[in-house]
Enzyme design. Structure first.
Site, mmCIF file in Angstrom:
data_model
loop_
_atom_site.group_PDB
_atom_site.id
_atom_site.type_symbol
_atom_site.label_atom_id
_atom_site.label_comp_id
_atom_site.label_asym_id
_atom_site.label_seq_id
_atom_site.Cartn_x
_atom_site.Cartn_y
_atom_site.Cartn_z
ATOM 1 N N HIS A 166 27.996 -34.516 60.372
ATOM 2 C CA HIS A 166 28.511 -34.005 61.658
ATOM 3 C C HIS A 166 29.052 -35.115 62.542
ATOM 4 O O HIS A 166 29.678 -34.831 63.571
ATOM 5 C CB HIS A 166 27.419 -33.252 62.421
ATOM 6 C CG HIS A 166 26.954 -32.005 61.747
ATOM 7 N ND1 HIS A 166 27.807 -30.972 61.433
ATOM 8 C CD2 HIS A 166 25.726 -31.627 61.287
ATOM 9 C CE1 HIS A 166 27.117 -30.005 60.823
ATOM 10 N NE2 HIS A 166 25.855 -30.376 60.719
ATOM 11 N N HIS A 204 25.959 -26.424 56.644
ATOM 12 C CA HIS A 204 26.792 -26.534 57.840
ATOM 13 C C HIS A 204 28.116 -27.232 57.524
ATOM 14 O O HIS A 204 28.165 -28.103 56.653
ATOM 15 C CB HIS A 204 26.051 -27.317 58.934
ATOM 16 C CG HIS A 204 24.729 -26.727 59.321
ATOM 17 N ND1 HIS A 204 23.541 -27.118 58.730
ATOM 18 C CD2 HIS A 204 24.412 -25.778 60.226
ATOM 19 C CE1 HIS A 204 22.544 -26.437 59.275
ATOM 20 N NE2 HIS A 204 23.033 -25.610 60.174
ATOM 21 N N ASP A 291 20.124 -27.218 52.721
ATOM 22 C CA ASP A 291 19.755 -26.161 53.670
ATOM 23 C C ASP A 291 20.387 -24.812 53.330
ATOM 24 O O ASP A 291 20.272 -23.853 54.109
ATOM 25 C CB ASP A 291 20.056 -26.582 55.121
ATOM 26 C CG ASP A 291 21.327 -27.371 55.282
ATOM 27 O OD1 ASP A 291 22.092 -27.481 54.323
ATOM 28 O OD2 ASP A 291 21.558 -27.873 56.403
HETATM 29 C C1 OKP Z 1 22.467 -30.689 60.463
HETATM 30 B B1 OKP Z 1 22.880 -30.721 58.998
HETATM 31 C C2 OKP Z 1 21.382 -23.368 65.033
HETATM 32 C C3 OKP Z 1 21.122 -24.678 65.741
HETATM 33 C C4 OKP Z 1 21.642 -25.769 64.914
HETATM 34 C C5 OKP Z 1 21.931 -28.148 64.643
HETATM 35 C C6 OKP Z 1 21.875 -28.054 63.177
HETATM 36 C C7 OKP Z 1 22.264 -29.357 62.556
HETATM 37 C C8 OKP Z 1 22.252 -29.336 61.064
HETATM 38 N N1 OKP Z 1 20.860 -22.223 65.687
HETATM 39 N N2 OKP Z 1 21.312 -27.076 65.365
HETATM 40 O O1 OKP Z 1 24.144 -30.145 58.745
HETATM 41 O O2 OKP Z 1 21.914 -30.108 58.127
HETATM 42 ZN ZN ZN Z 2 23.123 -28.667 57.413
#
Ligand code: OKP
Ligand code: ZN
Length: 350
Positions: A166, A204, A291
């Site tokens: 990110h 994500h 994830d």
């Molecule tokens: C990081 B990586 C969702 C809230 C999300 C941030 C998630 C970051 C993920 N309700 N908050 O891509 O695993």
């Molecule tokens: Zn993620």
């Protein structure tokens, strides 16, 4: 395959994160790397290698110098402002809070709160006393993996923590600070590769990786992820984002709906692999997030333990030198099994 690992990750140990309106125990925790390392050992995946130090040079190939300096000083600035709990931003320079037409960064407040709002994309990514040690250590892990692959290893696993995908040229967020995968990809180019593909299988969207290379055709970025109409990071990851200028056609987004299980996930993954074959890169970097697992506490895909073996096999079919860079995955107790399933599925098919 060999795993690169450093204890430095332990220094980034946030107390809380802001999620769904609540401050809760941070999901991105040291135990994530510990459990993966344990599983690497238990399954005898391969040797565990300690990283070399690379300093700031490879980071500055990808990230803005002001941004790097901000991260270096942020914790001290936070302390100097009289706070001692995790540093989180809470106000952002959205267009209405800046002079109309003013360029991003033409005025950055000297206060730590103003700086955090400038450089952060979210309020869910705490900076702590040890964050700088951990994030520079994670880059060392990725860069050591890059060197091993560049010198002929078929595949290497960079067990980076915190994650990176990110983080963009001048912003952090989504638990990410430096973009470990993008830094490694740039290092492959700097070492003589003509084309690098980055395949991001984290749940994500890999928005930072996309942003870094968006106007370029020497890095193909592909991300399979949860639809931004439903999921973080919300503002990027749509299918119509294909790159611009020289980069047009070299960035592929495959958003998938909540509830996606292996059958439709695999179809998208095969589409990604076909694009990679067509591109003909010298090397593949995989942003390996786990994830997508059915029991992940913050995600909504439905992949199972066994699906990760298949994922590794599919990736191996590209027949490319491959650097796996660890990203997300928050079903911590299952994270070792799922991660090493991808890697051993790859090894068995390679
Ligand atoms: C990081 B990586 C969702 C809230 C999300 C941030 C998630 C970051 C993920 N309700 N908050 O891509 O695993
Ligand atoms: Zn993620």
């Amino acid at each position: 395959m060999r795993t690169v690992y450093s204890e430095d990750h332990r220094q980034h140990d946030a107390n809380m994160e802001l999620i769904e309106g609540k401050l809760v125990k941070a999901h991105e925790m040291p135990r994530r790397a510990d459990i993966v390392l344990d599983r690497v050992r238990h399954q005898k995946l391969g040797e565990i290698v300690t990283p070399q130090r690379f300093g700031l040079a490879p980071i500055l190939r990808v990230h803005d110098e002001g941004f790097v300096t901000f991260l270096r000083d942020a914790w001290n600035d936070w302390l100097k402002s009289g706070r001692d709990f995790d540093a989180l931003p809470h106000v952002w320079p959205v267009p209405g809070l800046t002079v109309p037409g003013r360029k991003r960064g033409s005025r950055i407040s000297k206060s730590i709160d103003g700086k955090m709002g400038h450089y952060a994309i979210d309020a869910g990514t705490p900076i702590t006393a040890g964050t700088w040690t951990a994030i520079t250590g994670a880059v060392d892990v990725a860069m050591t993996g890059q060197k091993l692959v560049a010198s002929g290893e078929r595949a290497v696993f960079a067990l980076c923590r915190p994650p990176g995908h990110h983080a963009g040229s001048d912003f952090y967020g989504g638990y990410c600070f430096f973009n470990n995968a993008a830094i490694a990809a740039q290092a492959f180019l700097d070492a003589g590769a003509k084309r690098v593909a980055i395949l991001d299988v984290d749940y994500h969207h890999g928005n930072g990786t996309q942003e870094i290379f968006y106007s370029r055709d020497d890095v193909l970025t592909i991300s399979l992820h949860s639809d931004p109409d439903q999921e973080f990071p919300y503002y990027l990851g749509y299918a119509d984002e294909i790159g611009q200028g020289a980069g047009e056609g070299y960035h592929l987004n495959l958003p998938l709906p909540w509830g996606t299980a292996w059958a439709s996930y695999e179809a998208a993954l095969q589409q990604a692999m076909a694009r990679i074959r067509q591109y003909g890169p010298d090397v593949l970097v995989v942003s390996l997030g786990l994830d997508t697992f059915e029991h992940d506490p913050i995600s909504r895909f439905k992949l199972t333990h066994d699906d990760y073996l298949r994922m590794g096999e599919v990736i191996a079919k590209a027949d490319l030198p491959t650097l796996f860079v660890f990203e997300g995955g928050y079903a911590v107790e299952a994270l070792g099994v799922n991660t090493v399933n991808v890697l051993s599925g790859f090894d068995q098919a390679a």
